[in-house]
Motif scaffolding. Structure first.
Motif, short mmCIF file in Angstrom:
data_model
loop_
_atom_site.label_atom_id
_atom_site.label_comp_id
_atom_site.label_asym_id
_atom_site.label_seq_id
_atom_site.Cartn_x
_atom_site.Cartn_y
_atom_site.Cartn_z
N GLN A 80 42.13 50.80 41.27
CA GLN A 80 42.79 51.26 40.05
C GLN A 80 42.76 50.23 38.91
OE1 GLN A 80 44.70 54.68 40.08
NE2 GLN A 80 42.99 54.64 41.53
N GLN A 81 42.09 49.10 39.11
CA GLN A 81 42.03 48.08 38.07
C GLN A 81 40.59 47.57 37.92
OE1 GLN A 81 45.10 45.14 39.10
NE2 GLN A 81 46.56 46.22 37.81
N TYR A 82 40.28 47.11 36.69
CA TYR A 82 38.96 46.56 36.40
C TYR A 82 39.05 45.77 35.11
CZ TYR A 82 38.75 50.73 33.37
OH TYR A 82 39.02 51.70 32.43
N SER A 83 38.03 44.98 34.83
CA SER A 83 38.02 44.21 33.59
C SER A 83 36.84 44.63 32.73
CB SER A 83 37.95 42.71 33.87
OG SER A 83 36.69 42.34 34.40
N ILE A 84 37.00 44.49 31.42
CA ILE A 84 35.93 44.69 30.45
C ILE A 84 35.75 43.37 29.71
CG2 ILE A 84 35.18 45.92 28.37
CD1 ILE A 84 36.80 48.31 29.28
N ASN A 85 34.52 42.87 29.69
CA ASN A 85 34.23 41.56 29.12
C ASN A 85 33.05 41.66 28.16
OD1 ASN A 85 35.83 39.76 31.35
ND2 ASN A 85 34.74 41.45 32.34
N HIS A 86 33.23 41.21 26.92
CA HIS A 86 32.14 41.28 25.96
C HIS A 86 30.98 40.38 26.38
CE1 HIS A 86 34.42 42.84 22.15
NE2 HIS A 86 34.78 43.48 23.25
N VAL A 87 29.77 40.90 26.22
CA VAL A 87 28.58 40.08 26.42
C VAL A 87 28.33 39.27 25.15
CG1 VAL A 87 26.09 40.08 26.83
CG2 VAL A 87 27.56 41.69 28.06
N THR A 88 28.23 37.96 25.29
CA THR A 88 27.96 37.09 24.15
C THR A 88 26.53 36.55 24.23
OG1 THR A 88 28.96 35.28 25.40
CG2 THR A 88 30.36 36.42 23.82
N GLU A 117 37.06 34.97 37.00
CA GLU A 117 38.34 34.40 36.57
C GLU A 117 39.44 35.36 36.98
OE1 GLU A 117 40.51 33.65 32.28
OE2 GLU A 117 38.47 32.89 32.52
N TRP A 118 40.49 34.83 37.57
CA TRP A 118 41.56 35.67 38.10
C TRP A 118 42.86 35.41 37.33
CZ3 TRP A 118 40.27 39.33 41.57
CH2 TRP A 118 39.04 39.17 42.24
N TRP A 119 43.52 36.49 36.93
CA TRP A 119 44.81 36.38 36.25
C TRP A 119 45.92 36.78 37.22
CZ3 TRP A 119 43.76 39.18 30.90
CH2 TRP A 119 42.86 38.39 30.16
N PRO A 120 47.06 36.11 37.14
CA PRO A 120 48.17 36.44 38.04
C PRO A 120 48.59 37.91 37.92
CG PRO A 120 48.60 34.38 36.88
CD PRO A 120 47.37 34.99 36.24
N GLY A 121 48.71 38.57 39.06
CA GLY A 121 49.16 39.96 39.08
C GLY A 121 48.11 40.98 38.73
N PHE A 122 46.87 40.53 38.52
CA PHE A 122 45.79 41.46 38.17
C PHE A 122 44.72 41.35 39.24
CE2 PHE A 122 41.88 42.51 35.65
CZ PHE A 122 42.20 43.85 35.43
N ASN A 123 44.30 42.49 39.77
CA ASN A 123 43.47 42.50 40.98
C ASN A 123 41.98 42.73 40.74
OD1 ASN A 123 45.74 42.11 42.69
ND2 ASN A 123 46.24 44.29 42.51
N ALA A 124 41.48 42.35 39.58
CA ALA A 124 40.04 42.45 39.32
C ALA A 124 39.59 41.16 38.64
CB ALA A 124 39.73 43.65 38.43
N PRO A 125 38.36 40.74 38.90
CA PRO A 125 37.87 39.50 38.27
C PRO A 125 37.45 39.74 36.83
CG PRO A 125 36.15 40.47 39.63
CD PRO A 125 37.37 41.33 39.82
N LEU A 126 37.76 38.77 35.98
CA LEU A 126 37.24 38.74 34.62
C LEU A 126 36.10 37.73 34.58
CD1 LEU A 126 40.70 38.77 34.40
CD2 LEU A 126 39.97 39.70 32.20
N VAL A 127 35.35 37.72 33.48
CA VAL A 127 34.21 36.81 33.36
C VAL A 127 34.66 35.60 32.56
CG1 VAL A 127 31.86 36.51 32.50
CG2 VAL A 127 32.58 38.71 33.48
N SER A 128 34.69 34.44 33.21
CA SER A 128 35.18 33.23 32.57
C SER A 128 34.40 32.89 31.31
CB SER A 128 35.11 32.06 33.56
OG SER A 128 35.59 30.87 32.98
N GLU A 129 33.08 33.13 31.31
CA GLU A 129 32.24 32.76 30.18
C GLU A 129 32.39 33.70 28.98
OE1 GLU A 129 30.42 31.12 33.90
OE2 GLU A 129 31.29 33.04 33.30
#
Length: 210
Positions: A80-88, A117-129
């Protein structure tokens, strides 16, 4: 060149896909970060993220049909969770490589050298870059009868952007973030600001504010 529906239908599949994928013009390029119930990370590039509303803050993305190999969709539905990360600009090559069909046990983060990259309480990885990172909570999922694609609607429950990328009106300066644009399936573009227009009113002519 002018084509009718019959001509499009008779085109070679790869040529038709290349053409039709370009018809919507420039699109956003985003990396979708998910994790499976087994804690296996997944990362995939998409060009279908669109704004649906600001209150609540909703974004939609389209996932193509494909069954078991669509790990992103399966992970979103499971967790039920996911991340969206802009491509640079500086991660275009790695981001594009996530489109490769890696086996489910292979993390695209590891395969491409990107960093989860992991944020507290959020269960999907974000892109550190990534310069723009959005934490998303699934709100609605629909399988579209017309072609079997999946519409995934999520709410922004957290975000991180560079301080210097926030304009005075709180819009996001996508040039400052280094965000790229995508056309077709594989062409990445730098962007520049042509002009910024004032709010349109029926009794006032168009006005440039920047």
């Amino acid at each position: 060149m002018r084509l009718d529906g019959k001509s499009l239908a008779e085109m070679a599949s790869r040529q038709r896909a290349a053409l039709v994928n370009s018809l919507s013009g420039f699109k956003s390029a985003n990396l979708i970060g998910t994790t499976a119930a087994s804690s296996q990370d997944n990362l995939s590039i998409v060009s279908s993220v669109v704004h649906l509303g600001s209150h609540p803050p909703l974004l939609a993305l389209v996932v193509r049909p494909g069954g078991d190999e669509r790990h992103t969709l399966a992970n979103i539905l499971a967790t039920q969770q996911y991340s969206i990360n802009h491509v640079t600009h500086d991660i275009v090559e790695a981001a594009h490589q996530t489109a490769a069909r890696y086996p489910q046990h292979i993390s695209e983060f590891e395969a491409t050298g990107l960093t989860p990259e992991w944020w507290p309480g959020f269960n999907a990885p974000l892109v550190s870059e990534a310069s723009v990172k959005l934490a998303m909570q699934l709100r609605e999922h629909q399988e579209l009868a017309i072609n079997g694609t999946h519409l995934v609607i999520g709410e922004v429950i957290g975000l991180e952007v560079p301080d210097q990328s926030i304009n005075h009106d709180f819009s996001l300066d996508l040039i400052a973030t280094g965000t790229t644009a995508l056309s077709g399936l594989d062409s990445y573009h730098s962007v520049q600001l042509e002009k910024k227009m004032a709010y349109a009113k029926p009794d006032v002519p168009p006005r440039t504010v920047l």
